[in-house]
Design a protein around this motif. Structure first.
Motif, short mmCIF file in Angstrom:
data_model
loop_
_atom_site.label_atom_id
_atom_site.label_comp_id
_atom_site.label_asym_id
_atom_site.label_seq_id
_atom_site.Cartn_x
_atom_site.Cartn_y
_atom_site.Cartn_z
N SER A 64 1.08 -1.15 0.14
CA SER A 64 -0.07 -0.24 -0.07
C SER A 64 0.93 1.18 0.09
N SER A 112 0.44 2.57 -6.45
CA SER A 112 -0.97 2.80 -6.52
C SER A 112 -1.34 3.37 -7.98
N ASN A 113 -2.61 3.17 -8.44
CA ASN A 113 -3.21 3.56 -9.68
C ASN A 113 -3.29 5.04 -9.61
N VAL A 164 -5.90 9.03 -3.76
CA VAL A 164 -4.91 8.37 -2.80
C VAL A 164 -5.46 8.72 -1.39
N ASN A 212 -2.67 4.87 1.71
CA ASN A 212 -1.50 4.57 1.03
C ASN A 212 -0.29 5.05 1.65
N CYS A 226 1.14 0.45 5.48
CA CYS A 226 1.30 1.18 4.32
C CYS A 226 2.59 1.85 4.76
N LYS A 239 3.18 -5.09 -6.77
CA LYS A 239 1.90 -4.08 -7.01
C LYS A 239 0.76 -5.18 -6.92
N THR A 240 -0.48 -4.57 -7.30
CA THR A 240 -1.67 -5.43 -7.37
C THR A 240 -1.58 -6.55 -8.10
#
Length: 385
Positions: free
Chosen positions: A15, A20-21, A26, A134, A170, A370-371
């Motif tokens: 996280s 993150s995308n 955020v 995040n 995170c 990552k995801t």
């Protein structure tokens, strides 16, 4: 012996801001100990740049040491307004105003935690994972006086920050607040430029600081400077080439933004680094830097003088009251998977790499998760899936 609160605060995936995308919101968790923390924290939220394309979800936690109660308390401030301490109401009012200024681009919530400092990190980590933060931002344990000297320090807050760094689900930022030296000027009310610098040496923590800084660079009043610190004679190493690619991607994505500048400084040793930081950071309002870095000649010997290990070598140098700057500093640690979750992902990576590259050795070092993507290093060469 029967209950470990830390088990419910373990994240199953990384996280971070870097992973993150960019089109998703955020999520930021900020912690407040006293009223003096509020102005600079709100400036950080302002320059994070909430927009319809890049919304920001803010959660604030007011942290109050338990006094006169037998049971710790963690409550939503808005639901118990009037029953919580005055500081909690002040933070809630600041968030309501922030949300109103950025209507449709932000959401904001506030919690109040009254507990002992020894266990307060459990509440922070619990809220961080509930809100899928995040990054969470903590105030530094030293407080500046208007003269530029250290006014007070708090060992309990320092221990709290160390516990959060070790257990957070995170990324974590520790905010060294020098806002009192500039009169706590607000980004929102002043028409002046807000100068942000990121010191980039190497490592995942610096990548997280870089990702956050580029998001700040989208704010119309922010002028961002990326300062790349290079070691003389080390320009062609594999790590440098990887960092070059990441920086190039960020710069290409922001190529139309003329408020972002990039510069490189080639240094030889720690003395040159210390001299550069002492004389070239005076005009910035905020400086971002990673907490830890890969081994570098620029850092050799400097760790022996480190007073605050939770800041890392460069963060500790930037926190010195003798540094010629009035800038606040955000020292960032990127979230990493640990323990069983890391082992689980490592088994997956070994299986995936052996099927795709049967000729490669089975020893794999996980560089980040990552995801849906995995970044791995095999014998020093990075591969992404």
């Amino acid at each position: 012996m029967l209950y470990d609160p830390e088990k419910q605060c373990v994240s199953e995936k990384r996280s971070t801001i870097h992973h993150s995308n960019s089109s998703l919101e955020v999520r930021i968790l900020v912690c407040i100990h006293n009223p003096e923390n509020i102005p600079t924290m709100m400036n950080i939220l302002e320059v994070t740049h909430a927009s319809e394309m890049n919304p920001v979800a803010v959660t604030a936690m007011v942290l109050i040491e338990l006094e006169g109660r037998s049971t710790p308390v963690l409550v939503r401030t808005d639901k118990y307004r009037g029953e919580t301490p005055l500081l909690a109401d002040q933070v809630l009012n600041s968030l309501i105003q922030y949300e109103a200024r950025n209507e449709g681009c932000t959401t904001a919530q506030s919690y109040t935690s009254m507990s002992q400092f020894q266990t307060m990190h459990d509440d922070i980590c619990r809220i961080a994972i509930d809100k899928r933060a995040n990054i969470l931002i903590l105030p530094f344990h030293k407080k500046w006086a208007i003269s530029g000297k250290i006014e007070s320090t708090s060992s309990p807050i320092q221990n709290l920050n160390i516990n959060v760094l070790n257990k957070a689900p995170c990324s974590v930022g520790i905010l060294i607040d020098r806002g009192i030296l500039t009169g706590f000027k607000s980004v929102r009310t002043t028409q002046l430029k807000f100068h942000v610098a990121v010191l980039f040496l190497s490592g995942s923590d610096d990548l997280e600081a870089l990702a956050y800084s580029f998001r700040m660079g989208k704010h119309e009043r922010v002028h961002l400077t990326i300062i790349r610190l290079l070691v003389s004679g080390d320009e062609n190493s594999k790590d440098i080439k990887f960092d070059n690619n990441v920086i190039h991607e960020y710069r290409q994505a922001n190529k139309d933004n003329d408020r972002i500048t990039y510069e490189e400084r080639v240094l030889t040793d720690g003395l040159c680094l210390s001299s550069y930081m002492s004389s070239n950071l005076e005009h910035y309002n905020l400086i971002l830097v990673g907490r830890t870095h890969q081994d570098s000649p620029l850092l050799q010997g400097l760790g022996e003088w480190n007073e605050c290990p939770e800041l890392g070598v460069m963060g500790d140098m930037l926190a010195s009251p003798y540094l010629k700057t009035k800038a606040s500093v955000l020292v960032i640690q990127q979230h990493e998977l640990r323990g069983k979750l890391l082992s689980k992902n490592m088994r997956f990576l070994r299986s995936k790499s052996s099927s795709m590259y049967p000729e490669l050795p089975t020893k794999i070092i996980c560089q980040g998760v990552k995801t849906d993507s995995f970044y791995i290093s095999v014998d020093g060469s990075r591969h992404s899936y």
